[in-house]
Design a protein around this motif. Structure first.
Motif, mmCIF file in Angstrom:
data_model
loop_
_atom_site.group_PDB
_atom_site.id
_atom_site.type_symbol
_atom_site.label_atom_id
_atom_site.label_comp_id
_atom_site.label_asym_id
_atom_site.label_seq_id
_atom_site.Cartn_x
_atom_site.Cartn_y
_atom_site.Cartn_z
ATOM 1 N N PHE A 285 0.896 -1.245 -0.020
ATOM 2 C CA PHE A 285 -0.060 0.144 0.075
ATOM 3 C C PHE A 285 0.921 1.285 -0.027
ATOM 4 N N GLY A 286 2.223 1.333 0.497
ATOM 5 C CA GLY A 286 3.029 2.338 0.635
ATOM 6 C C GLY A 286 3.239 2.554 1.958
ATOM 7 N N VAL A 287 4.564 2.562 2.007
ATOM 8 C CA VAL A 287 5.120 2.391 3.669
ATOM 9 C C VAL A 287 4.892 3.954 4.324
ATOM 10 N N SER A 288 5.185 4.892 3.627
ATOM 11 C CA SER A 288 5.075 6.022 4.307
ATOM 12 C C SER A 288 3.674 6.743 3.853
ATOM 13 N N ARG A 289 3.229 6.455 2.601
ATOM 14 C CA ARG A 289 2.272 6.786 2.183
ATOM 15 C C ARG A 289 1.095 5.824 1.576
ATOM 16 N N PRO A 290 0.332 5.409 2.389
ATOM 17 C CA PRO A 290 -0.451 4.140 2.080
ATOM 18 C C PRO A 290 -1.459 4.644 1.300
ATOM 19 N N ILE A 291 -1.530 4.738 -0.117
ATOM 20 C CA ILE A 291 -2.473 5.430 -1.172
ATOM 21 C C ILE A 291 -2.866 4.457 -2.109
ATOM 22 N N THR A 292 -2.232 3.179 -2.356
ATOM 23 C CA THR A 292 -2.262 2.815 -3.417
ATOM 24 C C THR A 292 -3.765 2.194 -3.575
ATOM 25 N N HIS A 293 -4.054 1.628 -2.082
ATOM 26 C CA HIS A 293 -5.587 0.834 -2.429
ATOM 27 C C HIS A 293 -6.747 1.835 -2.591
ATOM 28 N N THR A 294 -6.586 3.099 -2.134
ATOM 29 C CA THR A 294 -7.435 4.275 -2.334
ATOM 30 C C THR A 294 -7.678 4.443 -3.725
ATOM 31 N N VAL A 295 -6.405 4.737 -4.368
ATOM 32 C CA VAL A 295 -6.483 5.037 -5.993
ATOM 33 C C VAL A 295 -7.061 3.685 -6.663
ATOM 34 N N GLY A 296 -6.960 2.621 -6.153
ATOM 35 C CA GLY A 296 -7.395 1.364 -6.901
ATOM 36 C C GLY A 296 -9.065 1.533 -6.798
ATOM 37 N N LYS A 297 -9.482 1.808 -5.599
ATOM 38 C CA LYS A 297 -11.030 1.719 -5.264
ATOM 39 C C LYS A 297 -11.632 2.725 -6.165
ATOM 40 N N HIS A 298 -10.996 3.717 -6.404
ATOM 41 C CA HIS A 298 -11.667 4.857 -7.547
ATOM 42 C C HIS A 298 -11.517 4.160 -8.845
ATOM 43 N N LEU A 299 -10.577 3.540 -9.224
ATOM 44 C CA LEU A 299 -10.209 3.040 -10.535
ATOM 45 C C LEU A 299 -11.476 1.951 -10.765
ATOM 46 N N ASN B 69 3.332 -1.347 -14.717
ATOM 47 C CA ASN B 69 3.261 -2.155 -13.230
ATOM 48 C C ASN B 69 2.536 -1.602 -12.217
ATOM 49 N N LEU B 70 2.900 -0.225 -12.162
ATOM 50 C CA LEU B 70 2.283 0.548 -10.974
ATOM 51 C C LEU B 70 0.807 0.829 -11.257
ATOM 52 N N GLN B 71 0.547 1.020 -12.728
ATOM 53 C CA GLN B 71 -1.198 1.228 -12.791
ATOM 54 C C GLN B 71 -1.830 -0.321 -12.395
ATOM 55 N N LYS B 72 -1.312 -1.285 -12.477
ATOM 56 C CA LYS B 72 -1.745 -2.518 -12.346
ATOM 57 C C LYS B 72 -1.933 -2.529 -10.701
ATOM 58 N N LEU B 73 -0.846 -2.348 -10.175
ATOM 59 C CA LEU B 73 -0.732 -2.106 -8.890
ATOM 60 C C LEU B 73 -1.963 -1.811 -7.935
ATOM 61 N N PHE B 74 -2.483 -0.517 -8.310
ATOM 62 C CA PHE B 74 -3.583 -0.069 -7.710
ATOM 63 C C PHE B 74 -4.622 -1.005 -7.387
ATOM 64 N N VAL B 75 -5.027 -1.623 -8.640
ATOM 65 C CA VAL B 75 -6.305 -2.490 -8.436
ATOM 66 C C VAL B 75 -5.928 -3.625 -7.514
ATOM 67 N N HIS B 76 -4.853 -4.122 -7.565
ATOM 68 C CA HIS B 76 -4.234 -5.323 -6.760
ATOM 69 C C HIS B 76 -4.213 -4.741 -5.187
ATOM 70 N N ALA B 77 -3.964 -3.722 -5.146
ATOM 71 C CA ALA B 77 -3.809 -3.179 -3.705
ATOM 72 C C ALA B 77 -5.193 -3.155 -3.123
ATOM 73 N N TYR B 78 -6.157 -2.804 -4.049
ATOM 74 C CA TYR B 78 -7.765 -2.602 -3.570
ATOM 75 C C TYR B 78 -7.983 -3.979 -3.063
ATOM 76 N N GLN B 79 -7.707 -4.862 -3.985
ATOM 77 C CA GLN B 79 -8.093 -6.233 -3.495
ATOM 78 C C GLN B 79 -7.394 -6.681 -2.254
#
Length: 298
Positions: free
Chosen positions: A178-192, A268-278
């Motif tokens: 999700f991001g160590v200092s900035r856990p944001i990837t799952h939030t972006v994935g949720k919007h996607l 790879n980062l684009q794909k990671l967002f949805v993986h992070a939301y999962q």
């Protein structure tokens, strides 16, 4: 005895409880990168031929995305030609497989990067991609544990018994997803997943977290206020992905082209967002099972 609640930074990524109740050992982890060793357990078998070169990447104190970017720069190829199964910890010594499309062995052999080693394993017609692994093996050193050996061993025995009685431990997705200092990837994935591309881009650009630098916080506040040109001017250089997105949005006529801004990110980062939301949803479900006292093997 009720479950022990986890701290706020873990709540943000869906980890609500700890599985054991015995007091921990204390001590210090990650005093140096070699104290935390991670080796990917792969489910791939490579061959002698194929359009993708497969190599074993071992890195120390490197972020996965940054080292992939540096390797691609040294090879003079697009970073989208490199694939990997998952991001690994920065403050650690980590080993994993990567794939590189249409690169020769002697070209990779010439790549020399500090604290990075690359070992050619073979070739394949399928790239290494996210989720292309069984799991990870860890060797973790804990230093500066206080107390007598007898008391320390008693704690270890008690924790081991708790884990055995519970038939294992909850296999949560950790903070690196999700991001160590900035856990944001799952939030972006949720919007996607909701088709909210503007919200996904703006969340990545403007959501502020406590551990960020003051310069980064100021730049993100400008993004939130819609002052994108001003934000680009002061966005710290190391936040290269934010700068790439902003460079797209400040182009004449591109103010609302959030698709172009998102496409500026590595695939790879684009794909990671949805993986992070999962992963976030998985963590929430696992936490709910723990709260209802459902066994890990049920």
């Amino acid at each position: 005895m009720p479950l022990i609640e986890s701290p706020e930074f873990e709540n943000r990524i869906g980890i609500m409880f700890y599985a054991t109740k015995t007091e921990g050992l204390g001590g210090i982890i990650r005093q140096k990168p070699s104290d935390f060793s991670v080796r990917e357990v792969t489910n791939r078998t490579e061959r002698a031929e194929g359009k993708y070169m497969i190599a074993e990447l071992t890195k120390e104190n490197w972020d996965t995305h940054n080292v992939i970017r540096e390797i691609s720069r040294r090879l003079g190829v697009s970073r989208n030609r490199l694939g990997f199964a998952g991001t690994k910890d920065k403050n650690a010594v980590t080993t994993q497989k990567i794939s590189i499309w249409n690169v020769k062995e002697d070209e990779l052999a010439r790549v020399k990067i500090a604290d990075v080693s690359l070992r050619i394993l073979g070739r394949a017609n399928k790239p290494v991609s996210l989720g292309d692994l069984y799991g990870n093996e860890f060797v973790i050193v804990i230093r500066a544990i206080k107390g007598q050996a007898e008391a320390i061993n008693a704690k270890i025995a008690a924790i081991t018994k708790e884990i055995k009685d519970a038939n294992g431990v909850p296999n949560f997705f950790g903070v690196q997803r999700f991001g160590v200092s900035r856990p944001i990837t799952h939030t972006v994935g949720k919007h996607l997943t909701r088709g909210e591309l503007k919200e996904a881009v703006m969340s990545y650009l403007s959501d502020i977290f406590p551990d960020e630098s003051e310069d980064a916080k100021r730049a993100r506040m400008l993004c939130k206020a819609g002052q994108l040109k001003e934000a680009l001017k002061i966005m710290p250089a190391f936040l290269r992905y934010e700068k790439a997105m902003l460079n797209e949005l400040v182009k004449p006529g591109n103010e609302h082209d959030f698709c172009s801004a998102f496409s500026a990110l590595p695939k790879n980062l684009q794909k990671l967002f949805v993986h992070a939301y999962q992963a976030y949803l998985f963590n929430l479900v696992l936490s709910a099972r723990m709260k209802r006292n459902i066994g890990f093997n049920e």
